[in-house]
Design an enzyme around this catalytic site. Structure first.
Site, PDB file in Angstrom:
ATOM      1  N   ARG A   1       0.824  -1.215   0.000  1.00  0.00           N
ATOM      2  CA  ARG A   1       0.000   0.000   0.000  1.00  0.00           C
ATOM      3  C   ARG A   1       0.862   1.270   0.000  1.00  0.00           C
ATOM      4  O   ARG A   1       0.518   2.275   0.639  1.00  0.00           O
ATOM      5  CB  ARG A   1      -0.976  -0.007   1.183  1.00  0.00           C
ATOM      6  CG  ARG A   1      -2.088  -1.033   1.026  1.00  0.00           C
ATOM      7  CD  ARG A   1      -3.048  -1.004   2.198  1.00  0.00           C
ATOM      8  NE  ARG A   1      -2.389  -1.441   3.423  1.00  0.00           N
ATOM      9  CZ  ARG A   1      -2.818  -1.198   4.649  1.00  0.00           C
ATOM     10  NH1 ARG A   1      -3.917  -0.519   4.828  1.00  0.00           N
ATOM     11  NH2 ARG A   1      -2.147  -1.633   5.705  1.00  0.00           N
TER      12      ARG A   1
ATOM     13  N   ARG B   1      -8.298   4.502   0.032  1.00  0.00           N
ATOM     14  CA  ARG B   1      -8.965   3.487   0.848  1.00  0.00           C
ATOM     15  C   ARG B   1      -8.849   2.106   0.228  1.00  0.00           C
ATOM     16  O   ARG B   1      -9.132   1.930  -0.954  1.00  0.00           O
ATOM     17  CB  ARG B   1     -10.448   3.810   0.977  1.00  0.00           C
ATOM     18  CG  ARG B   1     -10.760   4.818   2.012  1.00  0.00           C
ATOM     19  CD  ARG B   1     -10.538   4.260   3.410  1.00  0.00           C
ATOM     20  NE  ARG B   1     -11.334   5.062   4.314  1.00  0.00           N
ATOM     21  CZ  ARG B   1     -12.528   4.698   4.768  1.00  0.00           C
ATOM     22  NH1 ARG B   1     -13.013   3.535   4.496  1.00  0.00           N
ATOM     23  NH2 ARG B   1     -13.217   5.499   5.534  1.00  0.00           N
TER      24      ARG B   1
ATOM     25  N   HIS C   1     -30.800  -3.789   8.708  1.00  0.00           N
ATOM     26  CA  HIS C   1     -30.334  -2.432   8.448  1.00  0.00           C
ATOM     27  C   HIS C   1     -29.655  -2.389   7.087  1.00  0.00           C
ATOM     28  O   HIS C   1     -28.909  -3.295   6.731  1.00  0.00           O
ATOM     29  CB  HIS C   1     -29.346  -1.994   9.531  1.00  0.00           C
ATOM     30  CG  HIS C   1     -28.556  -0.794   9.143  1.00  0.00           C
ATOM     31  ND1 HIS C   1     -29.115   0.455   9.048  1.00  0.00           N
ATOM     32  CD2 HIS C   1     -27.263  -0.646   8.771  1.00  0.00           C
ATOM     33  CE1 HIS C   1     -28.189   1.314   8.649  1.00  0.00           C
ATOM     34  NE2 HIS C   1     -27.064   0.672   8.468  1.00  0.00           N
TER      35      HIS C   1
ATOM     36  N   GLU D   1     -30.970   4.516   5.523  1.00  0.00           N
ATOM     37  CA  GLU D   1     -30.344   5.836   5.472  1.00  0.00           C
ATOM     38  C   GLU D   1     -31.284   6.806   4.759  1.00  0.00           C
ATOM     39  O   GLU D   1     -31.652   6.578   3.620  1.00  0.00           O
ATOM     40  CB  GLU D   1     -29.030   5.728   4.688  1.00  0.00           C
ATOM     41  CG  GLU D   1     -28.381   7.056   4.435  1.00  0.00           C
ATOM     42  CD  GLU D   1     -27.043   6.935   3.714  1.00  0.00           C
ATOM     43  OE1 GLU D   1     -26.376   5.899   3.860  1.00  0.00           O
ATOM     44  OE2 GLU D   1     -26.693   7.890   3.015  1.00  0.00           O
TER      45      GLU D   1
ATOM     46  N   HIS E   1     -22.331  10.343   8.872  1.00  0.00           N
ATOM     47  CA  HIS E   1     -21.132  10.581   8.072  1.00  0.00           C
ATOM     48  C   HIS E   1     -20.583  11.981   8.296  1.00  0.00           C
ATOM     49  O   HIS E   1     -19.506  12.303   7.815  1.00  0.00           O
ATOM     50  CB  HIS E   1     -21.448  10.362   6.591  1.00  0.00           C
ATOM     51  CG  HIS E   1     -21.950   8.977   6.323  1.00  0.00           C
ATOM     52  ND1 HIS E   1     -23.288   8.668   6.261  1.00  0.00           N
ATOM     53  CD2 HIS E   1     -21.293   7.806   6.184  1.00  0.00           C
ATOM     54  CE1 HIS E   1     -23.420   7.365   6.068  1.00  0.00           C
ATOM     55  NE2 HIS E   1     -22.241   6.825   6.017  1.00  0.00           N
TER      56      HIS E   1
ATOM     57  N   CYS F   1     -26.739   5.090  10.393  1.00  0.00           N
ATOM     58  CA  CYS F   1     -25.826   3.944  10.329  1.00  0.00           C
ATOM     59  C   CYS F   1     -25.100   3.853  11.667  1.00  0.00           C
ATOM     60  O   CYS F   1     -25.420   4.594  12.608  1.00  0.00           O
ATOM     61  CB  CYS F   1     -24.845   4.136   9.167  1.00  0.00           C
ATOM     62  SG  CYS F   1     -23.933   2.629   8.737  1.00  0.00           S
TER      63      CYS F   1
HETATM   64  N1  GLN Z   1     -24.196  -2.690  12.878  1.00  0.00           N
HETATM   65  C1  GLN Z   1     -23.213  -2.058  12.056  1.00  0.00           C
HETATM   66  C2  GLN Z   1     -22.666  -0.843  12.778  1.00  0.00           C
HETATM   67  O1  GLN Z   1     -23.367  -0.206  13.450  1.00  0.00           O
HETATM   68  C3  GLN Z   1     -23.784  -1.639  10.742  1.00  0.00           C
HETATM   69  C4  GLN Z   1     -22.741  -1.045   9.848  1.00  0.00           C
HETATM   70  C5  GLN Z   1     -23.200  -0.785   8.452  1.00  0.00           C
HETATM   71  O2  GLN Z   1     -24.372  -0.769   8.176  1.00  0.00           O
HETATM   72  N2  GLN Z   1     -22.292  -0.546   7.558  1.00  0.00           N
HETATM   73  O3  GLN Z   1     -21.510  -0.499  12.646  1.00  0.00           O
HETATM   74 ZN    ZN Z   2     -25.258   1.248   7.699  1.00  0.00          ZN
END
Ligand code: GLN
Ligand code: ZN
Length: 773
Positions: free
Chosen positions: A31, A534, A660, A684, A713, A745
């Site tokens: 990297r 990344r 989710h 989201e 974010h 999230c």
């Molecule tokens: N349960 C995970 C967290 O809270 C969900 C992460 C995700 O959706 N990328 O980190």
């Molecule tokens: Zn998420």
């Protein structure tokens, strides 16, 4: 005796096939590029240092490709090759034009944006980023508008061609083609990207002429758009474009990958180009038809080594198929990887910790080039010229085919025994919801979080020390339990309704489970660029999947023991684990997914048995797995959703299943999402004013929904009013009885100092909403 044509061929030497590559990973085996650009961004390294590292990497990469008839040039990038092309075409967003600073400054400004706390502000937002076809590589989306004007800026490419030549390589410049460039870009106004074609083509033509003047013979022009479903006007655009570019003085190798051409096959084979590259891994069936349609002077490049996975190629089987093609095409046959090797790690030789047997089954970029060299020799000098290599390859494949580490009859039997009942909840959603309401006794607008709490430097340090053996298992457990306790106390103080343990013990939502499942292996340096600097290191799913023991129950049970409030168990779903791994090529993805589903199902049931009444199964990557062609979506969604249902639905009515997904486009897959039948879905939404909830109307989506109201974010702390407003908008679309209040999230990338006030506001918002009623 009359000689058969094929015998005849074997008497005279067949003209030789050629060997080339479509692209090489740029990030470096260790990297190096990541660390250099990040040091440059932090001001720890100057531009000259960064450019020197980049040049050194290019040099190494070309050295690794020594002996090829052509090496790709222009595939290297400091951030993203599509962004590079936007610069080459002079297509910069208006917001960065005319700002001070070097060209490199400009470049990173588009790539990453620049915020107000930057010294010489010039604040701009970054270009949008999205997935490159069905890969996990993200490119910067070209921006178009009525004001878009293109102008050629060829210096980067020309300089790299000089560089490659000075190092003794035969350079084949690589460009994304004009149609794919327009197709993957986005208009910022009403402009139809296709209307820009007439303006764009002269710039491509100018570039190709310039390359011809420099003595370039072949240019690889990538048009992966050809493996997608194209509207007639886009197909027509292909004809226009390549008619225009056909007399540019260079030979064009029209390059397609990631899939089959299907209804674009005739189009692709009829374009006036000097050669066509086909992804023979995905489109092997189309080779015969393409050969039939190509002219006798057109080259066919076949991608015969998979550029998307990390498995050794079955060389003998491949040669059985390829040798007749080579006899037929002679020097018109070129061989290559299926696509750029950007999507695989650099060099298997760096792996010191991988189990030797598993390692013997693998090939990273460097090893894939070796495979191509062997195939090339076998075709041109006979298999005898590489007998030892072929024997070694066969031995490795046989070991993989028969290894008891790969094949577990118990798992295969369990998958074979899956029936429709396994994915079926005991009762319908309304019946379950009633039971759950009684048992859980939650308020209206229940509040919860998505799972993770901040992964502090201390947590990471403890895990590192534990992995290095510097921290004893018992001490590590104590440390993690302290974190869990802290998270539980915080949530109680905040007044959240459904708690989580916070995922302190998890490095990554896939790796954590992969490490505990049989059938998974982990590399040390198997990094693949995801975007910019990344990288991700996908775990390697090599064998039948089983779960030796419970993976999350102890942590969750401990967390539940600390509180009387409901503790939500937290799992990653089978589709997400699959989509974020390197997966097997010896069985369909669906089978691997079902195996994962059975393993996670057992975990769900163990959690239920341990008294956990709410279990969340994250499917963050379900949408990512959608095939490139819509015509294939249904098939994928069928098994993906069934795998989720198998995972989730083996519980009693009173156990509440959450899922989710960290995205918000559901329009085109809402039926499949509804069929997952989770009791609650959290998604989201915070940036979109809840309009996207329209698709969750009670006919299409009858279950409960938590539309994220806190954009995790961003470091911003959303106010009570903002969140109340968003939830009221949500309540205009979905009855309050079916709404949850939660962030977008997980919170692992945030700091406690941000999380606490934000969640406090979120809880207060829920209280205010309850007053509404
Ligand atoms: N349960 C995970 C967290 O809270 C969900 C992460 C995700 O959706 N990328 O980190
Ligand atoms: Zn998420």
């Amino acid at each position: 005796m009359s000689l058969q044509p094929s015998n005849n061929n074997s008497l005279q030497p067949t003209p030789k096939s050629r060997l080339h590559n479509l692209g090489f990973p740029r990030i470096g085996a260790h990297r190096e590029l990541k660390f250099a650009v990040e040091a440059f961004w932090k001001g720890e390294q100057n531009e000259a240092d960064l450019l020197a590292t980049a040049a050194e990497l290019r040099k190494q990469n070309w050295q690794r490709q020594a002996g090829l008839d052509w090496v790709p040039v222009g595939d290297f990038s400091l951030y993203d090759q599509v962004l590079d092309l936007s610069f080459t075409l002079g297509n910069l967003p208006a917001r960065v034009q005319g700002l001070e600073g070097s060209e490199l400054d400009q470049y990173f400004r588009v790539a990453r944006g620049r915020s107000a706390n930057d010294s010489a502000c010039n604040c701009v937002h970054a270009g949008e980023m999205t997935k490159w076809f069905d890969t996990n590589y993200h490119y910067i989306v070209p921006e178009f508008s009525a004001e878009t004007r293109f102008s050629l800026n060829p210096n980067r490419l020309l300089a790299q061609i000089e560089e490659a030549r000075a190092q003794g390589h035969n350079a084949k410049p690589v460009l994304v083609g004009p149609i794919t460039y327009l197709l993957i870009g986005k208009a910022k106004d009403e402009t139809d990207p296709l209307s820009l074609l007439a303006q764009l083509l002269p710039v491509y033509a100018e570039l190709l002429k310039l390359l011809a003047d420099k003595g370039i013979e072949w240019v690889q022009i990538d048009e992966p758009a050809l493996v997608t479903e194209l509207e007639p006007q886009w197909q027509a655009a292909f004809r226009t474009a390549y008619a225009t570019l056909s007399d540019s003085g260079v030979k064009l190798l029209l390059t397609t990958y990631f899939g089959q051409l299907r209804d674009n096959l005739e189009l692709a084979a009829s374009l006036p180009v000097a050669g066509l590259h086909l992804d023979a891994i995905n489109a092997g069936d189309e080779v015969a038809a393409v050969i039939e349609q190509l002219n006798a002077d057109q080259v066919l490049s076949l991608g015969v080594v998979n550029g998307r996975n990390i498995w050794k190629t079955d060389l003998s089987t491949l040669l059985d198929w390829l040798e007749p093609v080579a006899r037929q095409l002679g020097e018109r046959l070129w061989i290559a990887p299926s696509c750029s090797l950007l999507h695989v790690p650099v060099d298997l030789n760096n792996e010191q910790a991988l189990d030797a047997e598993i390692r013997s089954w693998l090939a990273f970029a460097e090893q894939k080039l070796d495979e191509l060299r062997v195939i090339h020799s076998a075709l041109n000098a006979g298999r005898g010229s590489v007998a030892a290599e072929l024997a070694e390859n066969l031995a490795a494949l046989n070991s993989r085919r028969t290894s008891p580490r790969v094949h577990n009859p118990r798992v295969q039997k369990a998958v074979a025994a899956i029936d429709a009942g396994l994915g079926q909840r005991q009762s319908t959603y309304p019946q379950r919801a009633a039971v759950q309401r009684d048992q859980l006794n939650l308020p209206l607008y229940p509040t919860t979080t998505i799972g993770s709490f901040p992964q502090t430097p201390e947590i990471r340090k403890a895990r590192l020390a534990f992995k290095k053996g510097e921290l004893k298992a018992a001490d590590y457990e104590t440390r993690m339990k302290q974190e869990i306790k802290f998270a539980v106390r915080q949530q109680e103080t905040l007044g959240l309704d459904v708690l989580v343990h916070g995922e302190a013990e998890r490095n990554d939502m896939v790796e954590y489970f992969g490490e505990q499942l049989d059938g998974y292996a982990f590399s040390q340096f198997g990094w693949v660029q995801s975007y910019g600097s990344r990288c991700v290191k996908p775990p390697i799913l090599f064998g039948d999947i089983s779960r030796p023991q419970a993976m999350t129950v102890n942590w969750t049970r401990y967390a539940q023991s600390l509180t009387d409030l409901p503790m939500k168990g937290m799992l990653t779903g089978p589709v997400t684990i699959l989509n974020w791994s390197f997966v097997r090529d010896d069985q369909p993805r669906s089978v691997s997914c079902y195996q994962l589903a059975l393993a996670i199902r057992a975990e769900v049931q163990d959690l239920e048995r341990a008294g956990i009444d709410i279990i969340q199964i994250d499917e963050a990557a379900l949408r990512e797995g959608l095939p490139l062609r819509r015509g294939q979506w249904a098939e994928y969604l069928n098994w993906a959703v069934e795998a989720f249902r198998i995972t989730a639905n083996g519980v009693a009515d009173g156990t509440q299943i959450h899922t989710h997904m960290c995205y918000s486009e559901f329009n085109d897959i809402i039926e499949a999402i509804a069929h997952m039948d989770a009791d609650v879905i959290t998604i989201e939404t915070s940036r979109s004013d809840m309009e996207l909830l329209d698709v969750f109307d009670e006919f299409r989506y009858p279950n409960e929904i938590g539309p994220g109201v806190y954009d995790i974010h961003s470091p911003n702390i959303p106010s009570v009013e903002q969140m109340v407003k968003l939830m009221r908008l949500a309540a205009e679309r979905i009855p309050a009885e079916r709404l949850w209040v939660n962030p977008d999230c997980g919170l692992k990338t945030r700091q406690w100092s941000e999380v606490i006030p934000a969640l406090q506001n979120m809880v207060d918002a829920a209280k205010a909403l309850r007053e509404d009623k």
